[in-house]
Design a protein around this motif. Structure first.
Motif, short mmCIF file in Angstrom:
data_model
loop_
_atom_site.label_atom_id
_atom_site.label_comp_id
_atom_site.label_asym_id
_atom_site.label_seq_id
_atom_site.Cartn_x
_atom_site.Cartn_y
_atom_site.Cartn_z
N THR A 169 18.40 2.05 16.13
CA THR A 169 19.46 2.64 15.31
C THR A 169 20.83 2.21 15.81
OG1 THR A 169 18.08 4.58 14.84
CG2 THR A 169 20.44 4.80 14.45
N MET A 170 21.00 2.18 17.14
CA MET A 170 22.28 1.73 17.69
C MET A 170 22.52 0.26 17.40
SD MET A 170 22.47 3.78 21.34
CE MET A 170 23.99 2.95 21.79
N GLY A 171 21.43 -0.53 17.37
CA GLY A 171 21.57 -1.94 17.02
C GLY A 171 22.10 -2.12 15.61
N LYS A 172 21.58 -1.32 14.68
CA LYS A 172 22.07 -1.36 13.30
C LYS A 172 23.52 -0.88 13.22
CE LYS A 172 17.52 -0.42 11.27
NZ LYS A 172 16.73 0.59 10.52
N ALA A 173 23.81 0.19 13.99
CA ALA A 173 25.17 0.74 13.98
C ALA A 173 26.18 -0.27 14.52
CB ALA A 173 25.23 2.03 14.79
N LEU A 174 25.75 -1.08 15.49
CA LEU A 174 26.65 -2.06 16.10
C LEU A 174 27.06 -3.13 15.11
CD1 LEU A 174 27.98 -2.58 18.81
CD2 LEU A 174 26.03 -4.02 19.44
N LYS A 175 26.21 -3.39 14.11
CA LYS A 175 26.56 -4.36 13.07
C LYS A 175 27.72 -3.85 12.22
CE LYS A 175 21.88 -6.27 12.79
NZ LYS A 175 20.68 -6.45 11.94
N VAL A 176 27.82 -2.52 12.11
CA VAL A 176 28.94 -1.91 11.39
C VAL A 176 30.20 -1.95 12.25
CG1 VAL A 176 29.78 0.25 10.34
CG2 VAL A 176 27.37 -0.40 10.11
N GLY A 177 30.01 -1.83 13.57
CA GLY A 177 31.14 -1.82 14.48
C GLY A 177 30.94 -0.76 15.54
N ILE A 178 31.81 -0.78 16.53
CA ILE A 178 31.71 0.17 17.63
C ILE A 178 31.84 1.61 17.15
CG2 ILE A 178 34.17 0.17 18.19
CD1 ILE A 178 31.20 0.28 20.68
N MET A 179 32.55 1.82 16.05
CA MET A 179 32.70 3.17 15.52
C MET A 179 31.37 3.72 15.01
SD MET A 179 35.71 4.19 16.05
CE MET A 179 35.69 5.66 15.02
N GLY A 180 30.51 2.84 14.51
CA GLY A 180 29.20 3.27 14.06
C GLY A 180 28.36 3.79 15.22
N VAL A 181 28.38 3.04 16.34
CA VAL A 181 27.65 3.45 17.53
C VAL A 181 28.21 4.76 18.07
CG1 VAL A 181 27.05 2.83 19.90
CG2 VAL A 181 27.09 1.08 18.12
N THR A 182 29.56 4.84 18.13
CA THR A 182 30.22 6.05 18.63
C THR A 182 29.87 7.26 17.77
OG1 THR A 182 32.07 4.70 19.44
CG2 THR A 182 32.44 7.07 19.23
N ALA A 183 29.88 7.08 16.46
CA ALA A 183 29.56 8.18 15.55
C ALA A 183 28.14 8.67 15.77
CB ALA A 183 29.75 7.74 14.10
N PHE A 184 27.20 7.73 15.91
CA PHE A 184 25.80 8.11 16.12
C PHE A 184 25.62 8.86 17.44
CE2 PHE A 184 21.73 6.91 18.16
CZ PHE A 184 20.88 7.63 17.34
N LEU A 185 26.16 8.30 18.54
CA LEU A 185 25.98 8.93 19.85
C LEU A 185 26.66 10.29 19.94
CD1 LEU A 185 26.36 5.91 22.30
CD2 LEU A 185 24.30 7.21 21.80
N MET A 186 27.88 10.38 19.42
CA MET A 186 28.60 11.65 19.48
C MET A 186 27.88 12.72 18.67
SD MET A 186 32.68 10.76 19.45
CE MET A 186 33.06 12.51 19.44
N ALA A 187 27.46 12.36 17.46
CA ALA A 187 26.76 13.32 16.60
C ALA A 187 25.45 13.75 17.25
CB ALA A 187 26.51 12.72 15.22
N PHE A 188 24.70 12.78 17.79
CA PHE A 188 23.40 13.08 18.39
C PHE A 188 23.54 14.04 19.56
CE2 PHE A 188 20.07 12.17 21.52
CZ PHE A 188 18.93 12.43 20.74
N TYR A 189 24.45 13.73 20.50
CA TYR A 189 24.55 14.57 21.71
C TYR A 189 25.27 15.88 21.46
CZ TYR A 189 22.24 11.28 24.68
OH TYR A 189 21.27 10.48 25.24
N MET A 190 26.19 15.91 20.52
CA MET A 190 26.83 17.19 20.17
C MET A 190 25.80 18.14 19.58
SD MET A 190 30.57 16.11 18.63
CE MET A 190 30.96 17.79 18.15
N MET A 191 24.91 17.61 18.72
CA MET A 191 23.88 18.45 18.12
C MET A 191 22.78 18.80 19.12
SD MET A 191 24.90 19.08 15.08
CE MET A 191 26.58 19.01 15.74
N LEU A 192 22.37 17.82 19.93
CA LEU A 192 21.31 18.04 20.92
C LEU A 192 21.73 19.11 21.93
CD1 LEU A 192 18.66 17.27 22.41
CD2 LEU A 192 19.97 15.48 23.57
#
Length: 205
Positions: A130-153
């Motif tokens: 998922t992070m690999g796909k997000a990286l194709k969008v840009g660093i903001m995609g990776v940041t959004a995924f990680l922040m959302a995941f750990y904030m919810m977790l």
């Protein structure tokens, strides 16, 4: 970026609420030593997951040029998420046995998470791709995924620590069980997305 934010929220909430070794420790520490100890356990993934993420990203980078390898990983991720979703939907009230131990909550949380195979399976089969796909969008995609995941977790486990501290019957109540079943349904839907991606990479679609 919104897609990866949504994925992070769903996966984070599901991982946070789903029964497992870390959630059991959050509950037992909250009951034994108070809500503050439960919150310390809930924070453990922030510390212990970094080496796991780096390791799985390294493995994923080595496979990035192998379409069939990525397809197989996607299918394995789909099976893992489908299994997790199924377990969420059939969750029963959580029961925890309380033992008197010293309140080394954060250390115990880190140890439990490192020894738990779930984070490794998740990051190898789902998180890293998922992070690999997000990286194709840009660093903001990776940041959004990680922040959302750990904030919810972490946030969901903190919420459970507080809820259990106020009422021991919370984990057997309808709100917790219905929330898990709804999240399980969303995970099953996401699993079929991974199956579709895996089939495309393997040339089956």
């Amino acid at each position: 970026m919104i897609d990866f934010l949504t994925i992070g929220i769903i996966l984070g909430l599901s991982a946070g609420f789903a029964p497992g070794p870390l959630l059991t420790l959050v509950i037992s520490e909250s009951l034994q030593h108070g809500v503050r100890s439960g919150i310390k356990v809930a924070l453990a993934p922030i510390i212990s997951d970094l080496p796991i993420i780096l390791l799985t990203l390294f493995i994923a980078s080595k496979l990035s040029g192998f379409q069939y390898g990525l397809g197989i990983i996607s299918l394995v991720g789909g099976i893992f998420i489908l299994y997790t979703g199924y377990n969420c939907m059939r969750t029963k009230p959580v029961k925890v046995s309380i033992l008197t131990e010293p309140p080394r909550s954060l250390l115990k949380g880190v140890v439990v998470n490192v020894l738990n195979p779930h984070p490794y399976l998740f990051w190898i089969s789902v998180g890293a791709p998922t992070m690999g796909k997000a990286l194709k969008v840009g660093i903001m995609g990776v940041t959004a995924f990680l922040m959302a995941f750990y904030m919810m977790l972490v946030g969901s486990k903190i919420m459970l620590a507080i809820a259990v501290g106020k009422s021991r019957s919370f984990l057997s109540g309808k709100v917790y069980l219905y929330t898990l079943r709804f999240l399980g349904l969303l995970l099953c839907v996401f699993a079929f997305v991974l199956f579709r991606d895996g089939a495309r990479l393997l040339g089956l679609m």
